[in-house]
Motif scaffolding. Structure first.
Motif, mmCIF file in Angstrom:
data_model
loop_
_atom_site.group_PDB
_atom_site.id
_atom_site.type_symbol
_atom_site.label_atom_id
_atom_site.label_comp_id
_atom_site.label_asym_id
_atom_site.label_seq_id
_atom_site.Cartn_x
_atom_site.Cartn_y
_atom_site.Cartn_z
ATOM 1 N N LYS A 161 0.831 -1.210 0.000
ATOM 2 C CA LYS A 161 0.000 0.000 0.000
ATOM 3 C C LYS A 161 0.862 1.255 0.000
ATOM 4 O O LYS A 161 0.554 2.241 -0.680
ATOM 5 C CB LYS A 161 -0.923 0.001 1.223
ATOM 6 N N ARG A 162 1.961 1.224 0.755
ATOM 7 C CA ARG A 162 2.835 2.396 0.799
ATOM 8 C C ARG A 162 3.534 2.612 -0.534
ATOM 9 O O ARG A 162 3.740 3.748 -0.965
ATOM 10 C CB ARG A 162 3.852 2.229 1.938
ATOM 11 N N ILE A 163 3.923 1.514 -1.200
ATOM 12 C CA ILE A 163 4.552 1.640 -2.522
ATOM 13 C C ILE A 163 3.571 2.261 -3.507
ATOM 14 O O ILE A 163 3.926 3.139 -4.304
ATOM 15 C CB ILE A 163 5.037 0.260 -3.016
ATOM 16 N N LYS A 164 2.326 1.833 -3.465
ATOM 17 C CA LYS A 164 1.300 2.387 -4.347
ATOM 18 C C LYS A 164 1.127 3.888 -4.101
ATOM 19 O O LYS A 164 1.110 4.697 -5.050
ATOM 20 C CB LYS A 164 -0.024 1.661 -4.123
ATOM 21 N N ASN A 165 1.036 4.290 -2.832
ATOM 22 C CA ASN A 165 0.889 5.704 -2.504
ATOM 23 C C ASN A 165 2.126 6.505 -2.907
ATOM 24 O O ASN A 165 2.024 7.639 -3.388
ATOM 25 C CB ASN A 165 0.627 5.879 -1.004
ATOM 26 N N ILE A 170 2.261 9.805 -5.408
ATOM 27 C CA ILE A 170 2.779 11.105 -4.974
ATOM 28 C C ILE A 170 3.940 11.564 -5.844
ATOM 29 O O ILE A 170 4.075 12.747 -6.146
ATOM 30 C CB ILE A 170 3.223 11.026 -3.493
ATOM 31 N N ASN A 171 4.777 10.628 -6.279
ATOM 32 C CA ASN A 171 6.006 10.971 -6.991
ATOM 33 C C ASN A 171 5.931 10.656 -8.482
ATOM 34 O O ASN A 171 6.950 10.373 -9.114
ATOM 35 C CB ASN A 171 7.185 10.229 -6.352
ATOM 36 N N ARG A 172 4.753 10.717 -9.030
ATOM 37 C CA ARG A 172 4.578 10.461 -10.454
ATOM 38 C C ARG A 172 5.494 11.365 -11.281
ATOM 39 O O ARG A 172 5.625 12.554 -11.004
ATOM 40 C CB ARG A 172 3.121 10.699 -10.845
ATOM 41 N N ASN A 173 6.172 10.784 -12.264
ATOM 42 C CA ASN A 173 7.110 11.487 -13.151
ATOM 43 C C ASN A 173 8.431 11.845 -12.466
ATOM 44 O O ASN A 173 9.261 12.539 -13.070
ATOM 45 C CB ASN A 173 6.489 12.760 -13.740
#
Length: 316
Positions: free
Chosen positions: A292-296, A300-303
């Protein structure tokens, strides 16, 4: 790659204490448990699982004694109240030893048969300071009782599995590997990528602005980018650094901080000159927390940074 995460450490120290009177309840005679410290709140927590043989008995006893229990899925965290004493100069306290350059403390303690065990792994350069602190500190602590603090082991490094098995650790342990993909516009923030390295994150400290890591590198590097300070501890075939790093939204250590009570057994980064692999050793029942933390994190850090699940293995 010359770096091996299992054999790179040279020494281990395991000390124990008798926590009688510190905690409102003692269920350490019912098995082996991990304890976690929230230094900001001054609270220790014990983790229990529905898969534990004595889970219902422990949970009932805790509730009967008015102890708070935070249930998350198949696991529960038992609030052991404000038990974290502030260290005084010269005493053997876990956080004193962990601040010696080249020393890394496990982000948890083991609780078994009425004693609490903490392990430190370190490099040869730290042995003198560690020894001096043990000799002076244990002499001063005799007033607390001859058996309050005890040196259980000081010698060659033992791998995590051998350590846990030695204390009858009851849970299945996973090795989770995630590939880290950094965008080209953020690579200037990471000067340590000039050479292959293994970097161990020191978890469990109450600093939200910076973090400490111990880095084993195949070449000399400086500071800059997210590395605020970098102290060279050994200049040999393998260079050993202790770095102070700024914490940002893309600091991967955040994946091992929240919730703090799901700290991994260990967390390190492996870079072979081509790809970055993040490695977690975790309890099987912590896997959902991590995923779940990896998904979040990716959202948050897309791109900027993308984390891709690479491999999951049982190791215990």
């Amino acid at each position: 790659m010359k770096l091996n995460p299992i054999s790179i450490w040279e020494r281990d120290l395991v000390i124990s204490r008798d926590p009688s009177g510190l905690y409102p309840i003692d269920f350490s005679r019912k098995g082996t448990f991990r304890l976690y410290s929230d230094y900001e709140k001054g609270i220790k927590y014990a983790k229990i699982s529905k898969h534990d043989e004595n889970y219902n008995e422990i949970k009932t006893e805790a509730k009967r004694n008015g102890i708070d229990i935070n249930e998350i899925g198949d696991v529960s965290f038992i609030n052991l109240k404000n038990t974290l004493e502030k260290p005084t100069e010269g005493e053997v306290r876990g956080r004193d030893i962990s601040l010696i350059p080249g020393v890394m403390k496990d982000p948890f303690t083991l609780w078994k048969n009425g004693r609490e065990y903490v392990r430190y792994r370190f490099i040869d350069e730290a042995i003198g300071t560690v020894s001096d602190m043990l000799i002076k500190g244990l002499n001063r602590l005799k007033a607390e009782g001859e058996n309050y603090w005890r040196i259980e082991y000081l010698g060659n490094h033992m791998d995590d599995i051998s350590y846990l098995m030695g204390y009858d650790y009851p849970r299945r342990v996973l090795h989770v590997i995630v590939k880290e993909m950094d965008s080209s516009d953020s690579i200037h923030l990471f000067p340590h990528y000039s050479f292959p390295h293994i970097m161990f994150f020191i978890l469990g400290e109450n600093n939200t602005e910076s973090e400490r890591v111990i880095r084993f590198s195949e070449g000399l590097t400086g500071h800059g980018g997210i590395i605020r300070e970098s102290k060279l501890l050994r200049d040999g075939d393998i260079k050993i650094y202790e770095d102070i790093r700024n914490i940002s939204s893309f600091s991967v250590s955040s994946l091992s901080r929240e919730p703090f009570a799901a700290f991994p057994i260990q967390f390190y980064q492996n870079y072979d000159g081509k790809e970055v692999l993040l490695n977690w050793w975790i309890d099987e029942d912590d896997l959902n927390f991590l995923l779940k933390r990896i998904k979040n994190f990716n959202e948050i850090n897309r791109n900027k940074v993308d984390l891709i699940l690479n491999k999951i293995d049982y190791i215990l």
